[in-house]
Design a protein around this motif. Structure first.
Motif, PDB file in Angstrom:
ATOM      1  N   ILE A 136     -57.801  13.523 -17.482  1.00 54.25           N
ATOM      2  CA  ILE A 136     -57.608  13.971 -15.977  1.00 54.25           C
ATOM      3  C   ILE A 136     -56.498  14.726 -15.984  1.00 54.25           C
ATOM      4  O   ILE A 136     -55.248  14.626 -16.534  1.00 54.25           O
ATOM      5  N   ARG A 137     -56.399  15.946 -15.215  1.00 53.43           N
ATOM      6  CA  ARG A 137     -55.290  16.890 -14.784  1.00 53.43           C
ATOM      7  C   ARG A 137     -55.097  16.944 -13.328  1.00 53.43           C
ATOM      8  O   ARG A 137     -55.943  17.173 -12.720  1.00 53.43           O
ATOM      9  N   LEU A 138     -54.071  16.391 -13.069  1.00 52.24           N
ATOM     10  CA  LEU A 138     -53.451  16.656 -11.614  1.00 52.24           C
ATOM     11  C   LEU A 138     -52.709  17.600 -11.429  1.00 52.24           C
ATOM     12  O   LEU A 138     -51.456  17.691 -12.132  1.00 52.24           O
ATOM     13  N   VAL A 139     -53.000  18.525 -10.482  1.00 48.74           N
ATOM     14  CA  VAL A 139     -52.104  19.598 -10.342  1.00 48.74           C
ATOM     15  C   VAL A 139     -51.475  19.503  -9.209  1.00 48.74           C
ATOM     16  O   VAL A 139     -51.976  19.558  -8.044  1.00 48.74           O
ATOM     17  N   ALA A 189     -66.271  -0.649 -23.200  1.00 48.71           N
ATOM     18  CA  ALA A 189     -67.178  -0.577 -22.142  1.00 48.71           C
ATOM     19  C   ALA A 189     -67.544   0.959 -22.040  1.00 48.71           C
ATOM     20  O   ALA A 189     -66.610   1.790 -22.096  1.00 48.71           O
ATOM     21  N   PRO A 190     -68.722   1.244 -21.897  1.00 44.51           N
ATOM     22  CA  PRO A 190     -69.252   2.549 -21.687  1.00 44.51           C
ATOM     23  C   PRO A 190     -68.665   3.388 -20.188  1.00 44.51           C
ATOM     24  O   PRO A 190     -68.053   2.487 -19.581  1.00 44.51           O
ATOM     25  N   ARG A 191     -68.337   4.403 -20.340  1.00 44.40           N
ATOM     26  CA  ARG A 191     -67.765   5.163 -19.207  1.00 44.40           C
ATOM     27  C   ARG A 191     -68.723   5.099 -18.095  1.00 44.40           C
ATOM     28  O   ARG A 191     -69.833   5.641 -18.338  1.00 44.40           O
ATOM     29  N   PRO A 192     -67.996   4.815 -17.089  1.00 45.62           N
ATOM     30  CA  PRO A 192     -68.935   5.067 -15.916  1.00 45.62           C
ATOM     31  C   PRO A 192     -69.565   6.370 -15.545  1.00 45.62           C
ATOM     32  O   PRO A 192     -70.408   6.176 -14.907  1.00 45.62           O
ATOM     33  N   VAL A 193     -68.943   7.264 -15.932  1.00 41.30           N
ATOM     34  CA  VAL A 193     -69.563   8.566 -15.604  1.00 41.30           C
ATOM     35  C   VAL A 193     -69.701   9.423 -16.730  1.00 41.30           C
ATOM     36  O   VAL A 193     -68.886   9.546 -17.728  1.00 41.30           O
ATOM     37  N   ARG A 194     -71.051   9.745 -17.083  1.00 39.23           N
ATOM     38  CA  ARG A 194     -71.489  10.469 -18.215  1.00 39.23           C
ATOM     39  C   ARG A 194     -71.799  12.100 -17.958  1.00 39.23           C
ATOM     40  O   ARG A 194     -71.717  12.704 -18.791  1.00 39.23           O
ATOM     41  N   LEU A 195     -72.121  11.970 -16.801  1.00 36.54           N
ATOM     42  CA  LEU A 195     -72.612  13.421 -16.473  1.00 36.54           C
ATOM     43  C   LEU A 195     -71.556  14.440 -16.311  1.00 36.54           C
ATOM     44  O   LEU A 195     -70.514  14.022 -15.614  1.00 36.54           O
ATOM     45  N   LEU A 224     -62.853   7.167 -11.823  1.00 39.75           N
ATOM     46  CA  LEU A 224     -64.177   7.003 -12.725  1.00 39.75           C
ATOM     47  C   LEU A 224     -64.226   7.775 -13.955  1.00 39.75           C
ATOM     48  O   LEU A 224     -64.463   7.264 -15.226  1.00 39.75           O
ATOM     49  N   TRP A 225     -63.441   8.965 -13.957  1.00 39.46           N
ATOM     50  CA  TRP A 225     -63.604   9.487 -15.261  1.00 39.46           C
ATOM     51  C   TRP A 225     -62.428   8.977 -16.273  1.00 39.46           C
ATOM     52  O   TRP A 225     -62.537   9.190 -17.439  1.00 39.46           O
ATOM     53  N   LEU A 226     -61.289   8.755 -15.776  1.00 36.45           N
ATOM     54  CA  LEU A 226     -60.346   8.266 -16.596  1.00 36.45           C
ATOM     55  C   LEU A 226     -60.623   6.829 -17.060  1.00 36.45           C
ATOM     56  O   LEU A 226     -60.164   6.469 -18.077  1.00 36.45           O
TER      57      LEU A 226
END
Lengths: 389, 169
Positions: free
Chosen positions: A317-320, A80-86, A282-284
């Motif tokens: 995704i990076r969680l700091v 499936a295409p990624r929901p967020v492309r921007l 969304l990104w992940l």
């Protein structure tokens, strides 16, 4: 025939010359001892290079089944295409542009609105000063210009103290103090006024809110080019007193711009940019794995290409986090799903920098590629890895 | 040609080519599989040459990432070390040194020279090497001569120096 060049000698040895060339070279070698010596040297060199490369022989290679390769390709085709492309930077630019467009549309709406509907909205100094300019731009039909101006005059004559309306924009205690200094209604006045004023005025007051937002959108620092054009079209004196005072929302925009600039700088240096924590999923493409025991400092997104063993085409995704001792713990992750698990390394691997910074990387059974890192011991990282949710 | 047949015939060759380029067998296998996945998506007319071209590009990208990584990290892979059967400590050490020097020498070649040499060792003809690397056929002999000469020279140089130079692809 002159001596044979090195490239031709190697081509001859490699059997990569034509029949005609082979005959010519053989004829020359029969009469030229120097070239024969060079040919022997080239042959030895070729054999030596092959021997050296033979030292770089991989261990036992067990290819996965062809069906597995086909399934992986099929999974990628049907993913499936990624929901967020921007891209985040573009998203911020789009947000600002959208905010401006909404503000502009609101302004045009209030300028065009008949006075019977608008009530005292037109009394706002900002709107008054901008209305003529909008007409020049064609936002209002030519025939409406005079009646509109007449209505504005009537409204101006009958308007109440509109400074009491302006503080309805989000006001901090500091802003309220400034309001008092400027001779506005004292603290608490807006609430009192809403109770006391007629319902019509309250309605007008509510209608004035978008106009307040317009002032925010037009903050000079944000839309400097547009503001310059407007400054040319309207006298400086027409600028409302309130616009000269610090606007909290304008500060917010300044802060957002500073944040966007910081993101750009971060993106250039690390490939990762900060984003709202709520956007991580969304990104992940799936809910991110988290470390609920630690304090989340920020969330970033970046290209998978920046990570060893990650899928270059997917975002990471990076969680700091910060642990109790103040150590920065970074959890980087990419959801590979079922289609990619064979591509990534599944065995956990620990890496360590000379400084003691460690990274623990593994692929879990749900298709997450996870990298946990920080200036902590390997055992601590492994323990944290077990507490992931 | 049927891609599954190409896979059966050339998968190991592709892994070896990649392993020689990046020095990590697991990654070499990952990248070889990735190349075949992409081949299924693109259905190239000349799959073997196409696969090695893609593999060479993947290896170049891998090399760039490894070069960044190398500045910071020392990889510890105890599992990999543990499963390597070693005949004896001295022999094992010597063999590791040789492998490391060959890797370092190979890394010192110009990119085109290195790839031409590795493709030749994988059985590519001059015509195929020229096609993969975008070179003229007439230059392949010279390219290979230069690559072989430099590989041997750098290896000998590293051996005489006893250098423990890191591999830099």
């Amino acid at each position: 025939m002159s001596h044979i060049d090195e490239g031709t000698l190697h081509s001859y040895l490699d059997g990569e010359v034509s029949e005609r060339q082979r005959t010519e070279i053989a004829g020359h070698l029969a009469t030229c001892e120097e070239c024969r010596t060079r040919l022997e040297a080239a042959e030895a060199l070729s054999g030596r290079a092959a021997e050296l490369l033979a030292e770089l022989e991989p261990g036992t290679v067990q290819p996965p089944s062809w069906r597995e390769i086909e399934e992986r390709a099929a999974a990628r085709r049907h993913a499936a295409p990624r929901p967020v492309r921007l891209r985040p930077r573009l998203a911020w630019a789009a947000s600002i542009a959208l905010a401006f467009a909404v503000g502009w549309a609101s302004q045009a709406y209030f300028v065009r609105m008949p006075a019977s509907e608008v009530g005292v909205v037109g009394a706002l100094e900002a709107d008054r000063s901008q209305a003529p300019q909008l007409r020049q731009r064609g936002a209002v039909e030519p025939g409406e210009a005079q009646p509109e101006a007449a209505r504005q005059e009537q409204l101006r004559a009958s308007e109440p103290d509109m400074t009491a309306i302006q503080p309805r924009a989000k006001v901090t205690p500091e802003e309220e103090a400034a309001t008092e200094v400027a001779g506005r209604a004292p603290e608490g006045a807006p609430a009192q006024r809403l109770r006391d004023q007629p319902a019509e005025l309250a309605e007008q007051d509510r209608a004035a809110e978008p106009a307040d937002e317009l002032v925010v959108v037009e903050a000079p620092a944000i839309v400097a080019g547009i503001e310059v054009a407007r400054e040319e079209a309207q006298p400086q004196a027409a600028v409302p007193v309130d616009r000269a005072a610090p606007q909290p929302a304008a500060h917010a925009f300044e802060a957002e711009r500073a944040l966007a600039e910081r993101r750009d700088a971060e993106a250039k240096s690390t490939g990762f940019v900060e984003l709202p924590a709520t956007d991580a999923a969304l990104w992940l493409g799936k809910e991110p794995r988290t470390l609920p025991e630690l304090t989340l400092e920020r969330v970033e997104v970046g290209p998978g290409a920046a990570l060893e063993g990650a899928q270059p085409g997917l975002p990471a995704i990076r969680l700091v986090y910060e642990d109790a001792a103040g150590n920065e713990i970074i959890l980087t992750q990419q959801w590979l799903g079922g289609g990619f698990d064979a591509f990534a390394e599944t065995a956990p691997a620990m890496t360590v920098e000379p400084s003691g910074h460690r990274a623990y990387r593994w692929l879990d059974d749900q298709g997450y590629l996870l990298i946990l890192e920080g200036n902590v011991s390997g055992d601590s990282l492994r323990a944290l890895a077990e507490r992931l949710r | 040609m049927d891609l599954s047949q190409v896979y059966r015939e050339h998968y190991r060759s592709l892994v070896r080519f990649l392993y020689r380029r990046i020095g990590d067998q697991a990654r070499a296998e990952d990248l070889a599989q990735e190349a075949f996945v992409r081949a299924l998506e693109h259905e190239p007319e000349k799959p073997r040459a196409w696969l090695f071209t893609v593999a060479a590009n993947l290896a170049r990208d891998e090399g760039r990432r490894a070069s960044v990584r190398r500045r910071h990290l020392t990889l510890i892979k105890a599992e990999a070390e543990a499963r390597s059967p070693e005949p004896g400590p001295e022999v094992a050490l010597e063999r590791r040194e040789t492998v490391r020097r060959v890797q370092a020498a190979l890394a010192r070649l110009a990119g085109r020279d290195r790839e031409a040499l590795l493709l030749w060792e994988e059985g590519f003809s001059y015509d195929e090497i020229a096609e993969v690397l975008g070179l003229s056929r007439g230059s392949i002999g010279t390219t290979l001569a230069r690559a072989r000469t430099r590989l041997a020279a750098v290896f000998d140089e590293l051996k005489s120096e006893g250098s423990d130079e890191d591999v830099a692809y």
